[in-house]
Design a protein around this motif. Structure first.
Motif, PDB file in Angstrom:
ATOM      1  N   UNK B 110       0.855  -1.182   0.000  1.00 42.10           N
ATOM      2  CA  UNK B 110       0.000   0.000   0.000  1.00 42.10           C
ATOM      3  C   UNK B 110       0.894   1.236   0.000  1.00 42.10           C
ATOM      4  N   UNK B 111       0.560   2.191  -0.822  1.00 38.46           N
ATOM      5  CA  UNK B 111       1.371   3.406  -0.926  1.00 38.46           C
ATOM      6  C   UNK B 111       0.604   4.612  -0.449  1.00 38.46           C
ATOM      7  N   UNK B 112       1.329   5.531   0.146  1.00 42.25           N
ATOM      8  CA  UNK B 112       0.713   6.760   0.628  1.00 42.25           C
ATOM      9  C   UNK B 112       1.280   7.908  -0.196  1.00 42.25           C
ATOM     10  N   UNK B 113       0.466   8.440  -1.086  1.00 43.31           N
ATOM     11  CA  UNK B 113       0.923   9.470  -2.020  1.00 43.31           C
ATOM     12  C   UNK B 113       0.260  10.782  -1.619  1.00 43.31           C
ATOM     13  N   UNK B 114       0.840  11.427  -0.626  1.00 46.17           N
ATOM     14  CA  UNK B 114       0.237  12.653  -0.097  1.00 46.17           C
ATOM     15  C   UNK B 114       1.301  13.734   0.036  1.00 46.17           C
ATOM     16  N   UNK B 120       7.204  12.393   4.472  1.00 45.64           N
ATOM     17  CA  UNK B 120       8.342  12.942   3.736  1.00 45.64           C
ATOM     18  C   UNK B 120       8.250  12.493   2.278  1.00 45.64           C
ATOM     19  N   UNK B 121       8.500  13.406   1.359  1.00 51.05           N
ATOM     20  CA  UNK B 121       8.410  13.021  -0.048  1.00 51.05           C
ATOM     21  C   UNK B 121       9.758  12.600  -0.625  1.00 51.05           C
ATOM     22  N   UNK B 122      10.844  12.973   0.052  1.00 46.39           N
ATOM     23  CA  UNK B 122      12.160  12.584  -0.436  1.00 46.39           C
ATOM     24  C   UNK B 122      12.854  11.718   0.602  1.00 46.39           C
ATOM     25  N   UNK B 123      13.758  10.822   0.138  1.00 49.09           N
ATOM     26  CA  UNK B 123      14.502   9.997   1.076  1.00 49.09           C
ATOM     27  C   UNK B 123      15.597  10.815   1.744  1.00 49.09           C
ATOM     28  N   UNK B 180      15.180   3.481   0.713  1.00 52.15           N
ATOM     29  CA  UNK B 180      13.926   2.880   1.142  1.00 52.15           C
ATOM     30  C   UNK B 180      13.765   3.037   2.652  1.00 52.15           C
ATOM     31  N   UNK B 181      12.525   3.198   3.072  1.00 53.99           N
ATOM     32  CA  UNK B 181      12.218   3.254   4.500  1.00 53.99           C
ATOM     33  C   UNK B 181      11.303   2.076   4.795  1.00 53.99           C
ATOM     34  N   UNK B 182      11.799   1.148   5.619  1.00 51.74           N
ATOM     35  CA  UNK B 182      11.018  -0.053   5.909  1.00 51.74           C
ATOM     36  C   UNK B 182      10.430   0.026   7.311  1.00 51.74           C
ATOM     37  N   UNK B 183       9.221  -0.431   7.462  1.00 54.72           N
ATOM     38  CA  UNK B 183       8.562  -0.377   8.761  1.00 54.72           C
ATOM     39  C   UNK B 183       8.300  -1.806   9.219  1.00 54.72           C
ATOM     40  N   UNK B 203       6.973   7.000   1.418  1.00 57.39           N
ATOM     41  CA  UNK B 203       7.801   8.079   0.894  1.00 57.39           C
ATOM     42  C   UNK B 203       7.680   8.074  -0.634  1.00 57.39           C
ATOM     43  N   UNK B 204       7.572   9.254  -1.230  1.00 54.99           N
ATOM     44  CA  UNK B 204       7.319   9.329  -2.668  1.00 54.99           C
ATOM     45  C   UNK B 204       8.368   8.613  -3.506  1.00 54.99           C
ATOM     46  N   UNK B 205       9.654   8.815  -3.178  1.00 59.86           N
ATOM     47  CA  UNK B 205      10.700   8.253  -4.034  1.00 59.86           C
ATOM     48  C   UNK B 205      10.598   6.730  -4.175  1.00 59.86           C
ATOM     49  N   UNK B 206      10.587   5.983  -3.046  1.00 56.88           N
ATOM     50  CA  UNK B 206      10.401   4.538  -3.213  1.00 56.88           C
ATOM     51  C   UNK B 206       9.036   4.180  -3.781  1.00 56.88           C
ATOM     52  N   UNK B 207       8.044   5.018  -3.544  1.00 56.73           N
ATOM     53  CA  UNK B 207       6.707   4.720  -4.073  1.00 56.73           C
ATOM     54  C   UNK B 207       6.714   4.705  -5.599  1.00 56.73           C
ATOM     55  N   UNK B 208       7.386   5.689  -6.200  1.00 57.25           N
ATOM     56  CA  UNK B 208       7.465   5.730  -7.661  1.00 57.25           C
ATOM     57  C   UNK B 208       8.282   4.553  -8.191  1.00 57.25           C
ATOM     58  N   UNK B 209       9.148   3.999  -7.358  1.00 53.45           N
ATOM     59  CA  UNK B 209       9.982   2.890  -7.803  1.00 53.45           C
ATOM     60  C   UNK B 209       9.260   1.563  -7.651  1.00 53.45           C
ATOM     61  N   UNK B 210       8.606   1.377  -6.518  1.00 48.75           N
ATOM     62  CA  UNK B 210       8.004   0.066  -6.249  1.00 48.75           C
ATOM     63  C   UNK B 210       6.603  -0.065  -6.824  1.00 48.75           C
ATOM     64  N   UNK B 211       5.938   1.033  -7.080  1.00 45.89           N
ATOM     65  CA  UNK B 211       4.570   1.028  -7.608  1.00 45.89           C
ATOM     66  C   UNK B 211       3.648   0.081  -6.843  1.00 45.89           C
ATOM     67  N   UNK B 212       3.338   0.415  -5.583  1.00 42.43           N
ATOM     68  CA  UNK B 212       2.435  -0.442  -4.808  1.00 42.43           C
ATOM     69  C   UNK B 212       1.086  -0.589  -5.511  1.00 42.43           C
ATOM     70  N   UNK B 213       0.463  -1.757  -5.329  1.00 43.05           N
ATOM     71  CA  UNK B 213      -0.759  -2.031  -6.080  1.00 43.05           C
ATOM     72  C   UNK B 213      -1.924  -1.166  -5.602  1.00 43.05           C
ATOM     73  N   UNK B 214      -1.852  -0.705  -4.373  1.00 37.60           N
ATOM     74  CA  UNK B 214      -2.959   0.063  -3.803  1.00 37.60           C
ATOM     75  C   UNK B 214      -2.387   1.401  -3.364  1.00 37.60           C
ATOM     76  N   UNK B 215      -2.925   2.488  -3.883  1.00 35.58           N
ATOM     77  CA  UNK B 215      -2.388   3.792  -3.519  1.00 35.58           C
ATOM     78  C   UNK B 215      -3.483   4.664  -2.927  1.00 35.58           C
ATOM     79  N   UNK B 216      -3.146   5.276  -1.806  1.00 39.83           N
ATOM     80  CA  UNK B 216      -4.042   6.258  -1.196  1.00 39.83           C
ATOM     81  C   UNK B 216      -3.445   7.620  -1.495  1.00 39.83           C
TER      82      UNK B 216
END
Lengths: 121, 731
Positions: B110-114, B120-123, B180-183, B203-216
């Protein structure tokens, strides 16, 4: 501490010089134009300007907008506001022989947790 | 437990999801259900089906990419939904790990695109001095997890509920140059601990790379489309991949070629549709042109668009709004209105005689300022609540029936009013409450009040509070009054009027009639969500203002049928001023993401070379403009279409000329100013000082694009000083 910002139009309308701005942790009083820091851009409104100059009788009148920094990392540009009030009446009573029952004043140097500093409008 | 309407809603949409070419795909299903009814679960169910189906049909890497795009307008809402959606994705991911053969090797995430205020939008990297990067915020949290906010606005593990600790956030592969930021969960027994991190990408940067299937996402993120190459990847515009993620035409070398491009999203969920209206809705409607074009694909000659579902509890003229926003001509309201408005089979209106309703009380005082009325209302409510709370056993009674009324939620129409009232609460209300009973009336035997001591600070739920403090405030509001961290008074603005879902709250005091009935209904629906413990809403009205007075005089009639008073909203994406403001961004986004050769930052210079391939761009904008409303006469429609054609041509011509001019001085051209190596940018923010230096008829002035879909105005920093030269203290 995050930087406090006010929208340009609000400075012209609601929060002009002398206005009290209520911030989450304290309040400030917007300072006069002579304290504002930075390059205030001229507002290009020739007709309004000509009209105002004539009506007010100030031939050198200028219209300027509040200063805005050009880059995010440019500091020291903006409008100045003084923290006000700095002194508060504490929320408890002290009884002394000299003054009778009174509520002490709390100034800027006192510990925050003891003196909750808020002012009532 | 599923409710019948949730199951019905999922079942009804299966055909449109499973058969992309079915005509039902084009129907926009609008879930129209009272607040607190469980809408979120209904479309999470649909999302789960969509996600699983895409994998079952093709377990290979080509089925990954963004499949469900869930959009909101406000950050408060987004955080709340994130928790519930994250739990769903955790469940799906565990299923996948159990059966990799059927559901594929690529994880469900799941990705958080806000916006960068929420995540944070940058790593970031070592020495970049960026306090808002994920790296800086993670390190700050690890060093001081008590006072510093967590880098990601989630406080608990969505799977087991354990609170995150300093060790839960890990930067990888190295702390100096993280990508990447892992939780991970701190609970050893949780399924997502140690080597199995939670499937959350914030985080936006890994989000654009991993393309999670579900984005909020928040709708404002659409504004980044013209500026960056990476958001296009969310719509499947990638060509290479490796084990870590995907590469699009705008990314550097890396990865192996994908056998075929990824599919665009299958499902778009728009929550709280009524909020996408007015100026915001107008801009969103314009940018939707890009989303629609990027999500379009062909199957055997049929154009396939994503399924769109939306929800709202208060809307009027939904069809016109949906047409302007999403270019869909058919809206199906669910549940469909039946012959009896109190019984739609899925929802019954229970008469007030059987179940406790929410009670509205209007208070107005002649000759007194509204602040005095506020003070006395707060005093009476806080004190009377305590009396009943104590009578029912106080903190010792775990199911104290007066618990919902011990927390007073104050609602304000403006931050300015809230600020003034906060002083009243923290000084006058507090000190007077301590001796309130002294003021009882003469010969009053049974005083309805008791003395009460409330906390010093009232908590705030407003836009001026940072997201982590809002999250914390929400958590505290949910606590029973007997527990530490309870709240006596919370003050809020219209930030809470949607999506604040705390069952416990029962008491609200509204200061002044809100500007729209929709807002009034939404805001006051935040209390009394527990059917056993009814809500009480006190509206303080100023009899000296004609509007408030009118509401006071018609109080009963208005409240009996206030859903009828919901205002129609207007969305006008092709109004002349809206086009002035947004069309350049839309045209640049379409060209940039629609034509892979133009995607990389520096390829803005090559428009002339690829312009012949952009014929579709003009037809897309034109078709959208012509269909955006039903109210146009054929001649007007023709005229608007022609106008759009010439505007688009003009913009493309200007772009080409700028590119030629810059090429003549060997400067090159890139889209935004910050994306790549410094070359002159094509797009400027409307407030960019460089733009002011351009001559008045410069072509660059046509290419204004915003970073936000809201109104923009320059902000002036306030330099706070003190007479003694010190700096003000503050948090």
């Amino acid at each position: 501490m995050s930087i406090i910002k006010i929208r340009q139009s609000q400075i012209v309308s609601t929060y002009g010089p002398g206005a009290l701005v209520d911030l989450p942790d304290y309040a400030v009083l917007v300072a006069g134009l002579e304290h504002w820091a930075g390059d205030a851009q001229l507002v290009p409104e020739p007709r309004l300007l000509a009209n105002l100059r004539r009506r007010l009788g100030y031939p050198f009148l200028e219209l300027r907008s509040p200063p805005v920094p050009e880059r995010d990392d440019e500091f020291g540009i903006g409008i100045v506001a003084w923290q006000f009030p700095e002194w508060f009446v504490a929320q408890f009573e002290v009884i002394s022989k000299e003054y009778g029952r009174s509520r002490p004043l709390a100034g800027p140097s006192q510990k925050r947790d003891r003196f909750r500093r808020r002012f009532a409008t | 437990m599923w409710r019948p309407f949730q199951l019905a809603f999922v079942l009804m949409n299966l055909r449109g999801i499973a058969k992309p070419t079915d005509p039902e795909r084009e129907v926009l299903d609008l879930l129209f259900f009272p607040t607190g009814g469980g809408k979120t679960e209904a479309y999470l169910g649909l999302a789960a089906f969509t996600l699983a189906l895409r994998r079952l049909r093709d377990p290979s890497v080509t089925s990954s990419g963004v499949s469900v795009l869930m959009r909101y307008t406000l950050r408060l809402l987004t955080l709340d939904q994130l928790g519930r959606a994250a739990t769903l994705i955790c469940a799906l991911e565990l299923e996948r790990q159990r059966d990799v053969g059927r559901l594929g090797k690529w994880p469900f995430e799941i990705g958080l695109w806000v916006g960068r205020k929420a995540t944070p939008n940058r790593m970031g990297k070592k020495g970049d001095n960026d306090r808002n990067s994920a790296r800086a915020r993670t390190i700050a949290f690890q060093n001081d997890s008590k006072y510093k906010p967590a880098p990601v606005p989630i406080e608990n593990c969505p799977w087991c509920g354990t609170k995150f600790e300093a060790t839960s956030f890990r930067l990888g592969p190295t702390t100096d140059h993280p990508t990447d930021l892992r939780i991970t969960c701190a609970n050893e027994d949780c399924a997502f601990t140690r080597d199995n991190p939670l499937p959350i990408v914030a985080v936006d940067e890994p989000l654009y790379h991993r393309l999670p299937c579900f984005i909020i996402a928040t709708v404002d993120k659409l504004a980044s489309l013209p500026w960056l190459s990476t958001p296009g990847k969310l719509f499947g515009k990638v060509d290479r991949f490796d084990s870590g993620g995907f590469y699009g035409p705008g990314d550097g070398a890396g990865g192996t070629k994908l056998p075929r491009p990824l599919l665009p999203p299958d499902l778009i969920i728009q929550d709280e549709l009524h909020l996408i209206s007015g100026p915001l809705g107008t801009m969103v409607g314009l940018y939707e042109t890009v989303v629609e074009a990027l999500c379009r694909r062909e199957i055997n000659g049929t154009t396939v668009l994503p399924k769109i579902v939306a929800s709202t509890a208060t809307v009027r003229r939904a069809e016109a709004q949906v047409r302007a926003l999403f270019n869909r001509s058919q809206v199906d309201v669910f549940p469909p209105p039946g012959p009896d408005r109190r019984d739609s089979f899925f929802a019954h209106t229970v008469p007030a005689s059987q179940k406790h309703p929410r009670v509205y009380v209007g208070v107005a005082a002649q000759g007194r300022s509204l602040k005095v009325v506020l003070l006395h209302a707060y005093l009476a409510m806080l004190s009377a609540a305590k009396k009943h709370y104590d009578a029912a056993g106080g903190a010792a009674n775990a199911t104290n029936p007066a618990d919902p009324y011990m927390t007073l939620l104050g609602y304000f129409n403006a931050l300015r009013e809230l600020g003034g009232s906060r002083r009243i609460v923290e000084d006058e209300v507090r000190s007077r409450l301590q001796g309130y009973v002294r003021h009882r009336r003469v010969a009053e035997a049974d005083c309805p009040f008791v003395d009460r001591t409330i906390q010093f600070d009232a908590i705030e739920l407003t836009s001026r509070e940072p997201t982590n403090r809002v999250a914390q405030a929400k958590r505290r509001l949910a606590l029973p009054f007997a527990e530490d961290g309870r709240v006596d008074v919370a003050l809020a603005t219209n930030m809470i009027s949607v999506g604040l879902d705390i069952t416990r709250l029962g008491l609200m005091v509204v200061l002044g009639q809100p500007k729209t009935s929709a807002e009034y209904i939404q805001a006051t629906s935040r209390v009394g969500r527990d059917e056993e413990r009814p809500g009480l809403v006190i509206t303080l009205l100023n009899v000296h203002k004609p509007r408030d007075r009118s509401h006071y005089e018609r109080f009963e009639a208005y409240h009996e049928t206030f859903y009828r008073a919901v205002e129609a909203t207007s969305v006008t994406p092709f109004a002349p001023r809206a086009v002035d403001r947004g069309l350049a961004a839309v045209v640049v986004s379409l060209a940039r993401h629609g034509e892979p050769a133009l995607t990389p930052a520096a390829r803005a210079a090559d428009l002339a070379q690829y312009r012949s391939r952009l014929g579709w761009l003009k037809t897309t904008v034109r078709a959208r403009a012509e269909n955006h409303t039903k109210d146009l006469e054929p001649a007007e429609r023709q005229e608007l279409g022609g106008k759009m054609d010439s505007r688009v041509d003009d913009l493309l011509d200007a772009w080409e000329q700028i590119a030629t001019e810059k090429a003549a001085v060997q400067a090159g051209l890139q889209y935004g100013p910050f994306e790549a190596r410094p070359r002159p940018p094509l797009l400027h923010d409307p407030l960019d000082p460089d733009l002011k230096k351009e001559p008045p008829h410069s072509k660059l002035r046509k290419f204004k694009a915003q970073w936000s879909l809201r109104d923009v105005e320059a902000e002036v920093p306030v330099i706070v000083r003190r007479l003694d030269g010190g700096t003000p203290e503050g948090t």
